[in-house]
Design a protein around this motif. Structure first.
Motif, PDB file in Angstrom:
ATOM      1  N   ALA A 144     -11.384  11.295 -30.425  1.00 19.89           N
ATOM      2  CA  ALA A 144     -11.481  11.049 -29.178  1.00 19.89           C
ATOM      3  C   ALA A 144     -10.203  10.827 -28.565  1.00 19.89           C
ATOM      4  O   ALA A 144     -10.072   9.453 -27.968  1.00 19.89           O
ATOM      5  CB  ALA A 144     -12.418  10.026 -28.918  1.00 19.89           C
ATOM      6  N   LEU A 145      -9.030  11.433 -28.568  1.00 12.40           N
ATOM      7  CA  LEU A 145      -7.807  11.245 -28.133  1.00 12.40           C
ATOM      8  C   LEU A 145      -7.773  11.203 -26.481  1.00 12.40           C
ATOM      9  O   LEU A 145      -6.720  12.097 -26.019  1.00 12.40           O
ATOM     10  CB  LEU A 145      -6.704  11.793 -28.944  1.00 12.40           C
ATOM     11  N   THR A 146      -8.820  10.881 -25.777  1.00 12.99           N
ATOM     12  CA  THR A 146      -8.902  10.970 -24.437  1.00 12.99           C
ATOM     13  C   THR A 146      -7.698  10.299 -23.598  1.00 12.99           C
ATOM     14  O   THR A 146      -7.794   9.068 -24.200  1.00 12.99           O
ATOM     15  CB  THR A 146     -10.261  10.974 -23.884  1.00 12.99           C
ATOM     16  N   THR A 147      -7.292  10.646 -22.749  1.00 11.65           N
ATOM     17  CA  THR A 147      -6.359   9.958 -21.714  1.00 11.65           C
ATOM     18  C   THR A 147      -7.208   9.405 -20.624  1.00 11.65           C
ATOM     19  O   THR A 147      -8.069  10.151 -20.067  1.00 11.65           O
ATOM     20  CB  THR A 147      -5.067  10.812 -21.488  1.00 11.65           C
ATOM     21  N   GLY A 148      -6.901   8.399 -19.822  1.00 13.66           N
ATOM     22  CA  GLY A 148      -7.310   7.955 -18.718  1.00 13.66           C
ATOM     23  C   GLY A 148      -6.741   8.153 -17.568  1.00 13.66           C
ATOM     24  O   GLY A 148      -5.504   8.885 -17.651  1.00 13.66           O
ATOM     25  N   MET A 171      -8.757  18.349 -30.146  1.00 19.11           N
ATOM     26  CA  MET A 171      -7.815  17.098 -30.068  1.00 19.11           C
ATOM     27  C   MET A 171      -6.642  17.747 -30.510  1.00 19.11           C
ATOM     28  O   MET A 171      -6.187  17.406 -31.571  1.00 19.11           O
ATOM     29  CB  MET A 171      -8.246  16.052 -30.713  1.00 19.11           C
ATOM     30  N   SER A 172      -5.689  18.582 -29.928  1.00 19.55           N
ATOM     31  CA  SER A 172      -4.417  19.329 -30.218  1.00 19.55           C
ATOM     32  C   SER A 172      -3.280  18.355 -30.543  1.00 19.55           C
ATOM     33  O   SER A 172      -3.240  17.409 -29.902  1.00 19.55           O
ATOM     34  CB  SER A 172      -4.350  20.519 -29.374  1.00 19.55           C
ATOM     35  N   PRO A 173      -2.223  18.805 -31.203  1.00 14.63           N
ATOM     36  CA  PRO A 173      -1.014  17.988 -31.211  1.00 14.63           C
ATOM     37  C   PRO A 173      -0.457  17.634 -29.743  1.00 14.63           C
ATOM     38  O   PRO A 173      -0.089  16.405 -29.665  1.00 14.63           O
ATOM     39  CB  PRO A 173      -0.079  18.986 -31.857  1.00 14.63           C
ATOM     40  N   SER A 174      -0.644  18.473 -28.776  1.00 16.22           N
ATOM     41  CA  SER A 174      -0.235  18.158 -27.396  1.00 16.22           C
ATOM     42  C   SER A 174      -1.015  16.640 -26.849  1.00 16.22           C
ATOM     43  O   SER A 174      -0.625  15.887 -26.291  1.00 16.22           O
ATOM     44  CB  SER A 174      -0.381  19.260 -26.593  1.00 16.22           C
ATOM     45  N   GLN A 175      -2.170  17.025 -27.268  1.00 18.32           N
ATOM     46  CA  GLN A 175      -3.272  15.715 -26.775  1.00 18.32           C
ATOM     47  C   GLN A 175      -3.027  14.512 -27.501  1.00 18.32           C
ATOM     48  O   GLN A 175      -2.912  13.475 -27.033  1.00 18.32           O
ATOM     49  CB  GLN A 175      -4.740  16.380 -26.983  1.00 18.32           C
ATOM     50  N   ARG A 176      -2.716  14.767 -28.855  1.00 16.81           N
ATOM     51  CA  ARG A 176      -2.204  13.415 -29.654  1.00 16.81           C
ATOM     52  C   ARG A 176      -0.843  12.840 -28.968  1.00 16.81           C
ATOM     53  O   ARG A 176      -1.011  11.755 -28.869  1.00 16.81           O
ATOM     54  CB  ARG A 176      -1.975  13.944 -31.092  1.00 16.81           C
ATOM     55  N   ASP A 177       0.108  13.785 -28.545  1.00 15.20           N
ATOM     56  CA  ASP A 177       1.127  13.223 -27.712  1.00 15.20           C
ATOM     57  C   ASP A 177       0.890  12.505 -26.641  1.00 15.20           C
ATOM     58  O   ASP A 177       1.341  11.484 -26.448  1.00 15.20           O
ATOM     59  CB  ASP A 177       2.027  14.391 -27.694  1.00 15.20           C
ATOM     60  N   PHE A 179      -2.038  10.996 -25.649  1.00 17.88           N
ATOM     61  CA  PHE A 179      -2.433   9.657 -25.956  1.00 17.88           C
ATOM     62  C   PHE A 179      -1.587   8.837 -26.561  1.00 17.88           C
ATOM     63  O   PHE A 179      -1.738   7.711 -25.963  1.00 17.88           O
ATOM     64  CB  PHE A 179      -3.721  10.035 -27.101  1.00 17.88           C
ATOM     65  N   SER A 180      -0.784   9.249 -27.413  1.00 20.02           N
ATOM     66  CA  SER A 180       0.362   8.281 -27.935  1.00 20.02           C
ATOM     67  C   SER A 180       1.124   7.689 -26.840  1.00 20.02           C
ATOM     68  O   SER A 180       1.573   6.591 -26.789  1.00 20.02           O
ATOM     69  CB  SER A 180       0.848   8.892 -29.056  1.00 20.02           C
ATOM     70  N   ALA A 181       1.474   8.601 -25.890  1.00 17.06           N
ATOM     71  CA  ALA A 181       2.424   8.247 -24.765  1.00 17.06           C
ATOM     72  C   ALA A 181       1.682   7.278 -24.003  1.00 17.06           C
ATOM     73  O   ALA A 181       2.490   6.196 -23.483  1.00 17.06           O
ATOM     74  CB  ALA A 181       2.937   9.367 -24.215  1.00 17.06           C
ATOM     75  N   GLU A 182       0.460   7.480 -23.623  1.00 19.46           N
ATOM     76  CA  GLU A 182      -0.238   6.632 -22.786  1.00 19.46           C
ATOM     77  C   GLU A 182      -0.624   5.085 -23.459  1.00 19.46           C
ATOM     78  O   GLU A 182      -0.220   4.316 -22.906  1.00 19.46           O
ATOM     79  CB  GLU A 182      -1.732   7.241 -22.635  1.00 19.46           C
ATOM     80  N   MET A 183      -0.838   5.227 -24.808  1.00 18.12           N
ATOM     81  CA  MET A 183      -1.040   3.784 -25.249  1.00 18.12           C
ATOM     82  C   MET A 183       0.367   3.044 -25.219  1.00 18.12           C
ATOM     83  O   MET A 183       0.565   1.857 -25.082  1.00 18.12           O
ATOM     84  CB  MET A 183      -1.443   4.130 -26.966  1.00 18.12           C
ATOM     85  N   GLN A 184       1.653   3.812 -25.822  1.00 14.52           N
ATOM     86  CA  GLN A 184       2.640   3.362 -25.904  1.00 14.52           C
ATOM     87  C   GLN A 184       3.181   2.580 -24.483  1.00 14.52           C
ATOM     88  O   GLN A 184       3.769   1.481 -24.535  1.00 14.52           O
ATOM     89  CB  GLN A 184       3.896   4.048 -26.518  1.00 14.52           C
ATOM     90  N   ALA A 185       3.125   3.273 -23.594  1.00 17.79           N
ATOM     91  CA  ALA A 185       3.694   2.990 -22.194  1.00 17.79           C
ATOM     92  C   ALA A 185       2.767   1.624 -21.681  1.00 17.79           C
ATOM     93  O   ALA A 185       3.333   0.930 -21.086  1.00 17.79           O
ATOM     94  CB  ALA A 185       3.498   4.231 -21.078  1.00 17.79           C
ATOM     95  N   ALA A 186       1.634   1.709 -22.148  1.00 21.93           N
ATOM     96  CA  ALA A 186       0.798   0.469 -21.644  1.00 21.93           C
ATOM     97  C   ALA A 186       0.947  -0.671 -22.643  1.00 21.93           C
ATOM     98  O   ALA A 186       0.433  -1.642 -22.289  1.00 21.93           O
ATOM     99  CB  ALA A 186      -0.724   0.912 -21.832  1.00 21.93           C
ATOM    100  N   GLY A 187       1.792  -0.482 -23.411  1.00 23.59           N
ATOM    101  CA  GLY A 187       2.095  -1.792 -24.398  1.00 23.59           C
ATOM    102  C   GLY A 187       0.854  -2.281 -25.048  1.00 23.59           C
ATOM    103  O   GLY A 187       0.712  -3.470 -25.672  1.00 23.59           O
TER     104      GLY A 187
END
Length: 241
Positions: A144-148, A171-177, A179-187
């Motif tokens: 569930a690497l969904t972005t918001g 949940m492809s590598p681009s989706q992983r990226d 999700f990761s970017a969203e979480m990281q940017a949000a702290g």
């Protein structure tokens, strides 16, 4: 083995009557509590057993429903319901909040110690509760690497752990990226575990009906993902005797 009790609970959500599975540990004191969200097919004995397993570890656990007591075996029917749901954060939050209300109403629940764990669509619901600013102690998701919506991940107030199969085409590598970017940017305090060779739904034992391509069970990684979830809960919601 610790004696637990469980029961079904009916509650309204998404214009349906949901039928969840509530599992309680032995005793009568308040305990940390966990919401458990199912894959897109809906609530099954897999999630009910997970709720029972968490109760044996000392948690109050509610496996929540997505489809008004139905398990959607037909992939087309499942996608027809889940795709619009996944595209609508407010609907997901409504389903999650309704289940959370049931969990909070249980006298055994420690209202200050609640986590949300989910798989697939149920994991997306768990993440949306975090993005909605719900006070959770941990969020754990598999597949569930969904972005918001932009900026809303900054409302997440707890650690997030996510697991995914390396060969998951959904949940492809681009989706992983993303999700990761969203979480990281949000702290957010976040972690992503990639299970080598695993497909989508790798945690879910083989079913006897048609599944969509790219879905498959991986017993070894299923056990590892469960241990990772239990470790997340032990870190963020320790059960004390």
């Amino acid at each position: 083995m610790t004696t637990i009790t469980n029961r079904t609970v009916d509650y309204p959500a998404d214009n349906l009557t949901m039928i969840g599975h509530l599992a309680l540990p032995a005793g009568d004191e308040r305990r940390p509590a966990v919401l458990i969200g199912p894959e897109g097919m809906g609530l099954s004995d897999v999630e009910r057993r997970r709720a029972d397993a968490l109760a044996e570890l000392g948690y109050v656990a509610l496996a929540f429903d997505l489809h008004g007591g139905r398990y959607l075996e037909d992939p087309e029917e499942m996608l027809a319901r889940c795709m619009p749901l996944l595209a609508d954060p407010d609907r997901m939050r409504g389903i999650g909040r309704a289940a959370l209300d049931v969990l909070r109403a249980e006298p055994r629940t420690d209202l200050n110690q609640i986590a949300a764990v989910g798989y697939g669509t149920g994991g997306a619901v768990a993440l949306e509760l975090g993005r909605d600013g719900i006070d959770l102690r941990a969020i754990g998701t598999v597949n569930a690497l969904t972005t918001g919506r932009p900026g809303e991940a900054a409302r997440i107030r707890c650690p997030v752990w996510a697991g995914v199969g390396s060969e998951d085409p959904i949940m492809s590598p681009s989706q992983r990226d993303a999700f990761s970017a969203e979480m990281q940017a949000a702290g957010v305090d976040w972690r992503l575990t990639v299970y080598g060779g695993a497909l989508h739904g790798f945690h879910h034992p083989t079913v006897d009906h048609t599944v969509v391509p790219g879905v498959g069970y991986h017993p070894r990684h299923a056990q590892r993902a469960w241990r990772d979830i239990v470790a997340l809960l032990a870190e963020c919601l320790p059960v004390t005797d």
